[in-house]
Motif scaffolding. Structure first.
Motif, PDB file in Angstrom:
ATOM      1  N   GLU A 136       0.835  -1.204   0.000  1.00  0.00           N
ATOM      2  CA  GLU A 136       0.000   0.000   0.000  1.00  0.00           C
ATOM      3  C   GLU A 136       0.872   1.257   0.000  1.00  0.00           C
ATOM      4  OE1 GLU A 136      -3.854   1.888   2.341  1.00  0.00           O
ATOM      5  OE2 GLU A 136      -2.849   0.120   3.158  1.00  0.00           O
ATOM      6  N   SER A 137       1.985   1.220   0.704  1.00  0.00           N
ATOM      7  CA  SER A 137       2.852   2.403   0.800  1.00  0.00           C
ATOM      8  C   SER A 137       3.455   2.773  -0.546  1.00  0.00           C
ATOM      9  CB  SER A 137       3.966   2.166   1.829  1.00  0.00           C
ATOM     10  OG  SER A 137       4.967   1.302   1.327  1.00  0.00           O
ATOM     11  N   VAL A 138       3.634   1.788  -1.437  1.00  0.00           N
ATOM     12  CA  VAL A 138       4.189   2.078  -2.767  1.00  0.00           C
ATOM     13  C   VAL A 138       3.114   2.096  -3.849  1.00  0.00           C
ATOM     14  CG1 VAL A 138       6.444   1.129  -2.145  1.00  0.00           C
ATOM     15  CG2 VAL A 138       4.768  -0.343  -3.272  1.00  0.00           C
ATOM     16  N   GLY A 139       1.850   2.019  -3.441  1.00  0.00           N
ATOM     17  CA  GLY A 139       0.747   2.116  -4.403  1.00  0.00           C
ATOM     18  C   GLY A 139       0.505   0.870  -5.217  1.00  0.00           C
ATOM     19  N   LEU A 140       0.825  -0.309  -4.649  1.00  0.00           N
ATOM     20  CA  LEU A 140       0.683  -1.552  -5.412  1.00  0.00           C
ATOM     21  C   LEU A 140      -0.359  -2.511  -4.824  1.00  0.00           C
ATOM     22  CD1 LEU A 140       4.404  -2.428  -6.326  1.00  0.00           C
ATOM     23  CD2 LEU A 140       2.663  -1.365  -7.770  1.00  0.00           C
ATOM     24  N   MET A 141      -1.193  -2.055  -3.922  1.00  0.00           N
ATOM     25  CA  MET A 141      -2.205  -2.960  -3.352  1.00  0.00           C
ATOM     26  C   MET A 141      -3.159  -3.473  -4.421  1.00  0.00           C
ATOM     27  SD  MET A 141      -2.253  -4.215  -0.385  1.00  0.00           S
ATOM     28  CE  MET A 141      -3.975  -4.644  -0.090  1.00  0.00           C
ATOM     29  N   GLY A 142      -3.372  -2.670  -5.453  1.00  0.00           N
ATOM     30  CA  GLY A 142      -4.284  -3.075  -6.526  1.00  0.00           C
ATOM     31  C   GLY A 142      -3.755  -4.215  -7.370  1.00  0.00           C
ATOM     32  N   VAL A 143      -2.450  -4.511  -7.266  1.00  0.00           N
ATOM     33  CA  VAL A 143      -1.856  -5.616  -8.031  1.00  0.00           C
ATOM     34  C   VAL A 143      -1.217  -6.623  -7.073  1.00  0.00           C
ATOM     35  CG1 VAL A 143      -1.520  -4.358 -10.191  1.00  0.00           C
ATOM     36  CG2 VAL A 143       0.213  -4.179  -8.396  1.00  0.00           C
ATOM     37  N   HIS A 144      -1.783  -6.743  -5.905  1.00  0.00           N
ATOM     38  CA  HIS A 144      -1.300  -7.626  -4.835  1.00  0.00           C
ATOM     39  C   HIS A 144      -0.985  -9.025  -5.345  1.00  0.00           C
ATOM     40  CE1 HIS A 144      -1.764 -10.334  -1.351  1.00  0.00           C
ATOM     41  NE2 HIS A 144      -1.487  -9.308  -0.565  1.00  0.00           N
ATOM     42  N   ASP A 145      -1.890  -9.601  -6.149  1.00  0.00           N
ATOM     43  CA  ASP A 145      -1.739 -10.985  -6.609  1.00  0.00           C
ATOM     44  C   ASP A 145      -1.284 -11.095  -8.056  1.00  0.00           C
ATOM     45  OD1 ASP A 145      -2.585 -12.118  -4.132  1.00  0.00           O
ATOM     46  OD2 ASP A 145      -4.652 -11.613  -4.643  1.00  0.00           O
ATOM     47  N   THR A 146      -0.802 -10.006  -8.618  1.00  0.00           N
ATOM     48  CA  THR A 146      -0.313 -10.003  -9.999  1.00  0.00           C
ATOM     49  C   THR A 146       1.139 -10.472 -10.040  1.00  0.00           C
ATOM     50  OG1 THR A 146      -1.766  -8.162 -10.562  1.00  0.00           O
ATOM     51  CG2 THR A 146       0.101  -8.553 -12.033  1.00  0.00           C
ATOM     52  N   LEU A 147       1.460 -11.308 -11.033  1.00  0.00           N
ATOM     53  CA  LEU A 147       2.846 -11.740 -11.205  1.00  0.00           C
ATOM     54  C   LEU A 147       3.708 -10.537 -11.591  1.00  0.00           C
ATOM     55  CD1 LEU A 147       2.455 -15.073 -13.218  1.00  0.00           C
ATOM     56  CD2 LEU A 147       2.880 -14.817 -10.769  1.00  0.00           C
ATOM     57  N   ALA A 148       4.907 -10.489 -11.045  1.00  0.00           N
ATOM     58  CA  ALA A 148       5.799  -9.359 -11.320  1.00  0.00           C
ATOM     59  C   ALA A 148       6.081  -9.219 -12.807  1.00  0.00           C
ATOM     60  CB  ALA A 148       7.103  -9.528 -10.545  1.00  0.00           C
ATOM     61  N   VAL A 149       6.161 -10.343 -13.536  1.00  0.00           N
ATOM     62  CA  VAL A 149       6.462 -10.303 -14.966  1.00  0.00           C
ATOM     63  C   VAL A 149       5.377  -9.585 -15.756  1.00  0.00           C
ATOM     64  CG1 VAL A 149       5.353 -12.505 -15.559  1.00  0.00           C
ATOM     65  CG2 VAL A 149       7.372 -11.719 -16.864  1.00  0.00           C
ATOM     66  N   GLU A 150       4.183  -9.498 -15.205  1.00  0.00           N
ATOM     67  CA  GLU A 150       3.056  -8.862 -15.903  1.00  0.00           C
ATOM     68  C   GLU A 150       2.973  -7.361 -15.650  1.00  0.00           C
ATOM     69  OE1 GLU A 150      -0.374 -11.000 -14.619  1.00  0.00           O
ATOM     70  OE2 GLU A 150       0.285 -12.902 -15.513  1.00  0.00           O
ATOM     71  N   LEU A 151       3.817  -6.835 -14.770  1.00  0.00           N
ATOM     72  CA  LEU A 151       3.773  -5.414 -14.447  1.00  0.00           C
ATOM     73  C   LEU A 151       4.510  -4.585 -15.492  1.00  0.00           C
ATOM     74  CD1 LEU A 151       4.682  -5.523 -10.629  1.00  0.00           C
ATOM     75  CD2 LEU A 151       2.395  -5.254 -11.610  1.00  0.00           C
ATOM     76  N   PRO A 152       4.029  -3.367 -15.790  1.00  0.00           N
ATOM     77  CA  PRO A 152       4.824  -2.456 -16.619  1.00  0.00           C
ATOM     78  C   PRO A 152       6.091  -2.048 -15.880  1.00  0.00           C
ATOM     79  CG  PRO A 152       2.900  -1.323 -15.725  1.00  0.00           C
ATOM     80  CD  PRO A 152       2.751  -2.783 -15.366  1.00  0.00           C
TER      81      PRO A 152
END
Length: 251
Positions: A136-152
């Motif tokens: 949450e502190s880095v603004g990533l709670m919305g992608v909590h369960d997303t694989l890192a490889v899928e992130l921009p």
């Protein structure tokens, strides 16, 4: 110790690659609980100095001290255990773990329970609240369960920052933390670095002069592998030699 005491020091730091002298007699003092930026034009030796300090390169000569202890011959993993953790220009997260799992791995390592992956789910869940807080502190709670490889790319950098914070380092070293980020993500990282610096020491290499001016207590300017100037941004940015190094000599 006073807050102004040195936490990280380099003396006479020199590195040659064959016949090329990349860094020559660099002295650097990073004060406790400050943000210190290492800047300079392309080819100035910033990355070499950074890699020497973080022990990804061995110096040809010179010494490096962390909290007064000589770490010149120490390996990067030993430094991390002593509370000095670096980031990279290229994202270094685990691509096929989720965001939450990446942060959990860092938390387990920090608590010296790295092998909890084979323990019960209940034991693993002990980290969940802290994982959520960091994401949450880095603004990533919305992608909590997303694989890192899928992130921009920008979000991967934020995830790397999250895993770095999870290690709870005393000294944070950032290698161009704003590289490749959108304007919105840059502002988020600036806020995070400022927040993370409370009670910690930060050394960063950064090209974005707006970020350097906003964040840094002290700036060291390198040119051709040597220290050209050092001081607060307001002072250093007006130095004629620094202006010439960045803009070129005026006719």
């Amino acid at each position: 110790m006073a807050l102004t005491d040195a936490v990280l020091e380099a003396r006479g730091l020199t590195k040659s690659f064959g016949g090329f002298l990349a860094v020559k007699d660099v002295d650097l003092t990073v004060r406790r609980h400050t943000i210190h930026a290492l800047i300079g034009p392309n080819g100035a030796g910033k990355s070499t100095v950074f890699n020497l300090i973080t022990k990804f390169l061995m110096p040809t000569s010179g010494t490096i001290r962390l909290n007064g202890r000589d770490i010149t011959a120490m390996k990067p993993a030993s430094l991390a255990r002593r509370g000095m953790v670096r980031s990279f220009q290229i994202s270094s997260v685990f691509p096929h773990l989720t965001c939450a799992q990446n942060v959990r791995v860092a938390l387990q390592r920090q608590r010296n329970d790295s092998f909890y992956f084979w323990r019960s789910e209940q034991v693993l869940e002990e980290h969940d609240d802290e994982v959520d807080e960091i994401l949450e502190s880095v603004g990533l709670m919305g992608v909590h369960d997303t694989l890192a490889v899928e992130l921009p790319y920008g979000r991967k950098r934020l995830l790397e920052l999250a895993t770095t914070l999870a290690l709870k380092p005393e000294v944070l070293l950032f290698d161009e933390p704003m590289a490749g980020m959108s304007t919105a993500d840059i502002q988020r990282v600036v806020d995070l670095v400022r927040k993370a610096a409370k009670g910690r020491t930060v050394l960063m290499v950064e090209h974005n002069m707006g970020v350097v001016a906003d964040l840094s207590d002290t700036i060291t300017v390198l040119q051709r592998g040597q220290v050209l100037a050092e001081g607060p941004y307001a002072e250093v940015s007006k130095d004629p030699e620094v202006i010439s190094a960045y803009m070129g000599s005026q006719p």
